[in-house]
Enzyme design. Structure first.
Site, mmCIF file in Angstrom:
data_model
loop_
_atom_site.group_PDB
_atom_site.id
_atom_site.type_symbol
_atom_site.label_atom_id
_atom_site.label_comp_id
_atom_site.label_asym_id
_atom_site.label_seq_id
_atom_site.Cartn_x
_atom_site.Cartn_y
_atom_site.Cartn_z
ATOM 1 N N GLN A 66 0.983 -1.225 0.065
ATOM 2 C CA GLN A 66 -0.293 0.719 -0.124
ATOM 3 C C GLN A 66 0.713 0.814 -0.227
ATOM 4 O O GLN A 66 -0.178 2.268 -0.525
ATOM 5 C CB GLN A 66 -1.166 0.016 1.396
ATOM 6 C CG GLN A 66 -1.617 -1.002 1.091
ATOM 7 C CD GLN A 66 -3.155 -1.395 2.748
ATOM 8 O OE1 GLN A 66 -2.693 -1.903 3.600
ATOM 9 N NE2 GLN A 66 -4.211 -0.154 2.364
ATOM 10 N N CYS A 107 -10.388 -0.114 4.263
ATOM 11 C CA CYS A 107 -9.052 0.108 3.938
ATOM 12 C C CYS A 107 -8.534 1.382 3.651
ATOM 13 O O CYS A 107 -9.276 1.989 2.986
ATOM 14 C CB CYS A 107 -8.773 -0.776 2.054
ATOM 15 S SG CYS A 107 -6.968 -1.462 1.910
ATOM 16 N N LEU A 108 -7.592 1.062 3.670
ATOM 17 C CA LEU A 108 -7.053 2.997 4.035
ATOM 18 C C LEU A 108 -6.058 3.103 2.495
ATOM 19 O O LEU A 108 -6.374 4.130 2.083
ATOM 20 C CB LEU A 108 -5.638 3.101 4.532
ATOM 21 C CG LEU A 108 -5.451 2.430 6.281
ATOM 22 C CD1 LEU A 108 -4.214 2.773 6.722
ATOM 23 C CD2 LEU A 108 -6.374 3.973 6.626
ATOM 24 N N HIS A 149 -6.903 -10.002 5.437
ATOM 25 C CA HIS A 149 -7.071 -8.737 4.746
ATOM 26 C C HIS A 149 -6.085 -7.965 3.978
ATOM 27 O O HIS A 149 -5.251 -7.923 3.058
ATOM 28 C CB HIS A 149 -7.312 -7.418 5.510
ATOM 29 C CG HIS A 149 -7.191 -6.560 5.578
ATOM 30 N ND1 HIS A 149 -9.259 -5.805 4.549
ATOM 31 C CD2 HIS A 149 -6.820 -5.004 4.113
ATOM 32 C CE1 HIS A 149 -8.793 -4.233 3.884
ATOM 33 N NE2 HIS A 149 -7.490 -4.321 3.503
ATOM 34 N N HIS A 153 -3.135 -8.379 0.158
ATOM 35 C CA HIS A 153 -2.781 -6.607 -0.712
ATOM 36 C C HIS A 153 -1.144 -7.796 -0.523
ATOM 37 O O HIS A 153 -0.700 -7.143 -1.126
ATOM 38 C CB HIS A 153 -2.021 -5.588 0.826
ATOM 39 C CG HIS A 153 -3.300 -5.074 0.770
ATOM 40 N ND1 HIS A 153 -3.918 -4.114 -0.166
ATOM 41 C CD2 HIS A 153 -4.240 -4.260 2.135
ATOM 42 C CE1 HIS A 153 -4.818 -3.444 0.079
ATOM 43 N NE2 HIS A 153 -4.792 -3.736 1.941
HETATM 44 NI NI NI Z 1 -6.186 -2.655 2.964
#
Ligand code: NI
Length: 182
Positions: A66, A107-108, A149, A153
């Site tokens: 991310q 989610c960010l 989660h 990613h």
């Molecule tokens: Ni996320």
């Protein structure tokens, strides 16, 4: 994962940097992360910066993918006081329950979007900590949701991919508007 509980004061962490979080549907979120070869000061600096970025967002979990670093590093803090950082380097699921549980996720990388995803209720995860030591932990509740989660990613997957095509199209539209507004 985004934290949709009321944020408390983030811990004071010095000499760290906030990292830019990629937003869905940025293609870099679909890269598969490589295993960390050596847990050295470079990785510890990444962990510290990721932790600061997660607390500041605020969020309960962040994967290196991310922040556009494609190595297998995850930070998580699901504690109410936001003072129990957990670091997972090269995480592997070594056991998972047959039972599934549905949980509302955020989610960010997909700000403002929350929806229900079904995942294994319990998982046992093997990983390295920031000292390079191997450990295993059995996860349930929010921690189990969060680790699955975040591990998605690292495989290049964002939680919205579990939703219907219609919802994904709507979310991409919302994200486009958001990017324009930023
Ligand atoms: Ni996320």
């Amino acid at each position: 994962m985004a934290d949709f509980r009321a944020p408390q004061c983030a811990p004071i962490i010095r000499n760290m940097a906030l990292l830019k979080i990629l937003h869905y549907p940025d293609k870099r979120l679909n890269k598969v992360a490589k295993p960390v070869a050596v847990v050295d000061d470079r990785i510890r600096k990444l962990v510290a910066d990721m932790a600061e970025t997660m607390y500041s967002a605020p969020g309960v979990g962040l994967a290196a993918t991310q922040v556009d670093v494609h190595e297998r590093v995850i930070v998580i803090d699901v504690s109410d006081a936001h003072d129990e950082l957990q670091v997972f380097i090269n995480p592997e699921i070594v056991w998972e329950s047959d039972a599934l549980k549905e949980w509302e996720e955020g989610c960010l990388s997909v700000p403002g979007i929350y929806d229900f995803v079904e995942r294994q209720e319990k998982v046992r995860v093997k990983a390295l900590n920031e000292k390079g030591e191997s450990f295993e932990i059995e996860c349930e509740g929010l921690l189990a949701v969060c680790i699955q989660h975040e591990m998605d990613h690292l495989e290049g997957h964002v939680f919205v991919e579990y939703l219907s095509q219609l919802k994904q199209t709507r979310i991409r539209g919302k994200m486009k508007k958001l990017e324009k507004a930023l």
